[in-house]
Structure formats: structure tokens, C-alpha cells
Write a protein that holds these residues in place. Structure first.
Motif, short mmCIF file in Angstrom:
data_model
loop_
_atom_site.label_atom_id
_atom_site.label_comp_id
_atom_site.label_asym_id
_atom_site.label_seq_id
_atom_site.Cartn_x
_atom_site.Cartn_y
_atom_site.Cartn_z
N VAL A 70 0.84 -1.20 0.00
CA VAL A 70 0.00 0.00 0.00
C VAL A 70 0.87 1.25 0.00
O VAL A 70 0.58 2.21 -0.71
N ILE A 71 1.96 1.23 0.75
CA ILE A 71 2.89 2.37 0.76
C ILE A 71 3.44 2.60 -0.65
O ILE A 71 3.50 3.73 -1.13
N LYS A 72 3.81 1.51 -1.33
CA LYS A 72 4.32 1.63 -2.71
C LYS A 72 3.25 2.22 -3.62
O LYS A 72 3.54 3.09 -4.46
N ALA A 73 2.01 1.76 -3.47
CA ALA A 73 0.92 2.29 -4.31
C ALA A 73 0.69 3.77 -4.03
O ALA A 73 0.51 4.57 -4.95
N VAL A 74 0.70 4.16 -2.76
CA VAL A 74 0.51 5.58 -2.39
C VAL A 74 1.64 6.42 -2.94
O VAL A 74 1.40 7.52 -3.45
N ARG A 75 2.86 5.92 -2.90
CA ARG A 75 4.00 6.66 -3.45
C ARG A 75 3.80 6.88 -4.95
O ARG A 75 4.06 7.97 -5.47
N GLU A 76 3.32 5.85 -5.64
CA GLU A 76 3.11 5.93 -7.08
C GLU A 76 2.00 6.95 -7.42
O GLU A 76 2.12 7.73 -8.36
N ILE A 77 0.96 6.96 -6.61
CA ILE A 77 -0.20 7.84 -6.85
C ILE A 77 0.11 9.30 -6.51
O ILE A 77 -0.27 10.21 -7.23
#
Length: 122
Positions: A70-77
Motif C-alpha cells: 500500500v505504501i508503494k501504491a501511495v507513493r506511485e499515486i
């Protein structure tokens, strides 16, 4: 079920759950939770068609069991750094993006849920 029991259960809902309950009841029964006084005060406004919502907010409700994904997805977004994204995810529920088109909001929710998070469109 007694009315008192139902009220006790409603008291236990979070604000987000209560808002979802109201929305579902409105859709199911074709009613509005708007105050009747406001409707009586502005009958001309009621006759005008409701403007369709064009801007949406994506809210990270919970990061779930896959916090790193989720942290990786938030960073991407959001283009946040690692430390900021970690703090952001841990502070859920929190808006991820605000005032965006519905299609973009749906893509972001899908990205977050695929990573294991719980997310919603408001």
C-alpha cells in the motif's frame, strides 16, 4: 428487531459507515435524507434537475495487511517520498486525491485495493 436495538446498532457505526448507510437507504427506497424544511422553502430549486457530481475524492480507509504494498501504491499515486508515504498510510483514513474525475478516482481505488488496502470514492 426492536427499534431501540436498531438505534443502538446505528450508534456504534463510524461516520463513514453511517454515511454509506444513508446513501444505501436513499438508493433502495428512492428517498432523500435532506431536511424537509429546506425542500419546502425552495420548491423551485427542487424542480430544477440535480447537477451531476463531476469531482470525486479518493479516501484510503485502511491499509490492511499488506502495508508495504500500500505504501508503494501511495507513493506511485501521490509522488510522496518513502517516509511521507509511510506516515500517510499509517494515518488512514485519509484522502489520497481530491477533486478528480470519476474514472481517475476508480483507477486509484483499484490500485489501492489491488495492493491490499480498503479505499473508497466520496
Amino acid at each position: 428487531m426492536a427499534v431501540a436495538e436498531l438505534i443502538d446498532q446505528i450508534d456504534k457505526l463510524t461516520v463513514l459507515e453511517l454515511a454509506d448507510l444513508v446513501k444505501q437507504l436513499e438508493e433502495k427506497y428512492g428517498v432523500s435524507a435532506a431536511a424537509p424544511v429546506a425542500a419546502a422553502a425552495a420548491p423551485a430549486a427542487a424542480a430544477a434537475p440535480a447537477a451531476e457530481k463531476t469531482e470525486f475524492d479518493v479516501v484510503l480507509d485502511d491499509f490492511g495487511a499488506e502495508k508495504i504494498k500500500v505504501i508503494k501504491a501511495v507513493r506511485e499515486i501521490t509522488n510522496l517520498g518513502l517516509t511521507e508515504a509511510k506516515a500517510f498510510v499509517e494515518s488512514a483514513p485519509k484522502p489520497v486525491k481530491e477533486g478528480i474525475p470519476k474514472a481517475e478516482a476508480e483507477e486509484i481505488v483499484k490500485k489501492l485495493t489491488d495492493a491490499g488496502a480498503k479505499a473508497s470514492i466520496k
